[in-house]
Scaffold this motif. Structure first.
Motif, PDB file in Angstrom:
ATOM      1  N   HIS A 108       0.817  -1.211   0.000  1.00  0.00           N
ATOM      2  CA  HIS A 108       0.000   0.000   0.000  1.00  0.00           C
ATOM      3  C   HIS A 108       0.852   1.264   0.000  1.00  0.00           C
ATOM      4  CE1 HIS A 108      -2.992  -2.960   1.186  1.00  0.00           C
ATOM      5  NE2 HIS A 108      -3.934  -2.070   0.964  1.00  0.00           N
ATOM      6  N   GLY A 109       2.165   1.102   0.163  1.00  0.00           N
ATOM      7  CA  GLY A 109       3.084   2.223   0.132  1.00  0.00           C
ATOM      8  C   GLY A 109       4.358   1.814  -0.587  1.00  0.00           C
ATOM      9  N   THR A 140       0.351   9.773  -2.870  1.00  0.00           N
ATOM     10  CA  THR A 140       0.740  10.397  -1.606  1.00  0.00           C
ATOM     11  C   THR A 140       1.469   9.420  -0.684  1.00  0.00           C
ATOM     12  OG1 THR A 140      -1.392   9.901  -0.560  1.00  0.00           O
ATOM     13  CG2 THR A 140      -1.185  12.011  -1.723  1.00  0.00           C
ATOM     14  N   ARG A 141       1.449   8.142  -1.036  1.00  0.00           N
ATOM     15  CA  ARG A 141       2.165   7.133  -0.255  1.00  0.00           C
ATOM     16  C   ARG A 141       3.379   6.599  -1.026  1.00  0.00           C
ATOM     17  NH1 ARG A 141      -1.770   3.096   2.929  1.00  0.00           N
ATOM     18  NH2 ARG A 141       0.315   2.482   3.664  1.00  0.00           N
ATOM     19  N   ALA A 189       5.187   6.417   3.587  1.00  0.00           N
ATOM     20  CA  ALA A 189       4.607   5.343   2.772  1.00  0.00           C
ATOM     21  C   ALA A 189       3.692   4.441   3.582  1.00  0.00           C
ATOM     22  CB  ALA A 189       5.725   4.514   2.141  1.00  0.00           C
ATOM     23  N   VAL A 196       4.550  -1.931   3.031  1.00  0.00           N
ATOM     24  CA  VAL A 196       5.370  -1.027   2.232  1.00  0.00           C
ATOM     25  C   VAL A 196       6.374  -1.852   1.434  1.00  0.00           C
ATOM     26  CG1 VAL A 196       7.131   0.791   2.309  1.00  0.00           C
ATOM     27  CG2 VAL A 196       5.125   0.922   3.810  1.00  0.00           C
TER      28      VAL A 196
END
Length: 276
Positions: A108-109, A140-141, A189, A196
């Motif tokens: 997700h990051g 944004t991540r 992140a 991540v």
């Protein structure tokens, strides 16, 4: 022939996974869509051989799942997704390897240590960040560390800004230590939860220490900077996967310095994993 010493066990030669592992090494030898001629598919085997030059004292369960047989296809994502490990360390291959590893680990990051934005159109080693964002990763991540202004265009810098990507240029690294920057990047992140992925693109390094990277430039990162980045990533609980990419083992210096740097980054990440 490397010397044998029973009191100095060599790194590498880890077994095939048979269950849950603390860490699993995997080869993702992507190369077919590279923007520049490369034999990066040779690199995973070269790194495994280089690992035997070093030693790692660890109580971790470390395994090696071998190489993805179809690294430049969607099959590579499924190959990574099937690995049951706390941390996956992927040996590229060109930067295309970032996509199947990040997606296979449900990241997700994203943190990249890279001289390039990798936001090009199309499918190539110049587009993995754009592909992941289009697949649902929030800009944004995404944090990009080590961007070289002269190795990117204004168009892609603007694209990064429009997507909300945090960009940390090479000049910033002259004034702040890599461990601080990496820790901050992973926190950005990781905001909002989820795994991540960390992409360590070796061409962010100075060409003197990474001659095996087709796109490395003079004035890039020092070797120790990349090793520190790997260590911080390996020690952070949010990091589920790390890739080391953009090395062409066939183009390395005779002393194998680029491939050996990749091997040391693997060991840095594993040593830090044990401290989580």
């Amino acid at each position: 022939m490397l010397a044998h010493d029973p009191l100095w066990p060599r790194a590498g030669d880890w077994p095939v996974p048979t269950g849950r592992s603390d860490a699993t090494i995997v080869g993702i030898p992507t190369h077919s869509t590279s923007l520049s001629p490369t034999q990066s598919h040779l690199t995973p085997a070269a790194v495994r051989e280089a690992l035997r030059r070093f030693s790692l004292q660890s109580s971790l369960v470390i395994t090696d799942a071998g190489d993805a047989t179809e690294p430049d296809t969607v099959d590579a994502t499924a190959f990574v997704a099937a690995i049951d490990a706390g941390l996956v360390i992927a040996l590229g291959g060109d930067n295309s390897a970032t996509v199947p590893v990040a997606r296979g680990r449900n990241a997700h990051g994203l943190v990249t240590v890279d001289a390039h934005h990798d936001l090009r159109d199309g499918v190539s080693n110049g587009s993995p960040v754009r592909q992941l964002v289009e697949a649902g990763l929030s800009g944004t991540r995404v944090v990009q560390i080590g961007i070289e202004p002269f190795a990117n265009s204004r168009h892609y810098a603007d694209r990064a800004a429009d997507l909300g990507i945090t960009v940390i240029t090479r000049d910033v690294l002259r004034h702040r230590p890599m461990d601080d920057i990496m820790a901050e990047a992973i926190e950005i992140a990781a905001a909002g939860g989820g795994a991540v992925h960390v992409d360590l693109d070796v061409d962010a390094c100075d060409r003197a220490v990474a001659p095996g990277c087709p796109a490395s430039v003079p004035g890039g990162l020092a070797a120790i900077d990349l090793r520190v980045a790997a260590r911080v990533a390996g020690g952070h609980a949010a990091v589920a996967s790390i890739d080391l990419v953009e090395v062409d083992a066939a183009a390395d210096a005779p002393d194998g310095r680029t491939v050996r740097l990749v091997a040391l980054c693997v060991l840095e990440a594993l040593a830090a994993l044990e401290t989580r």
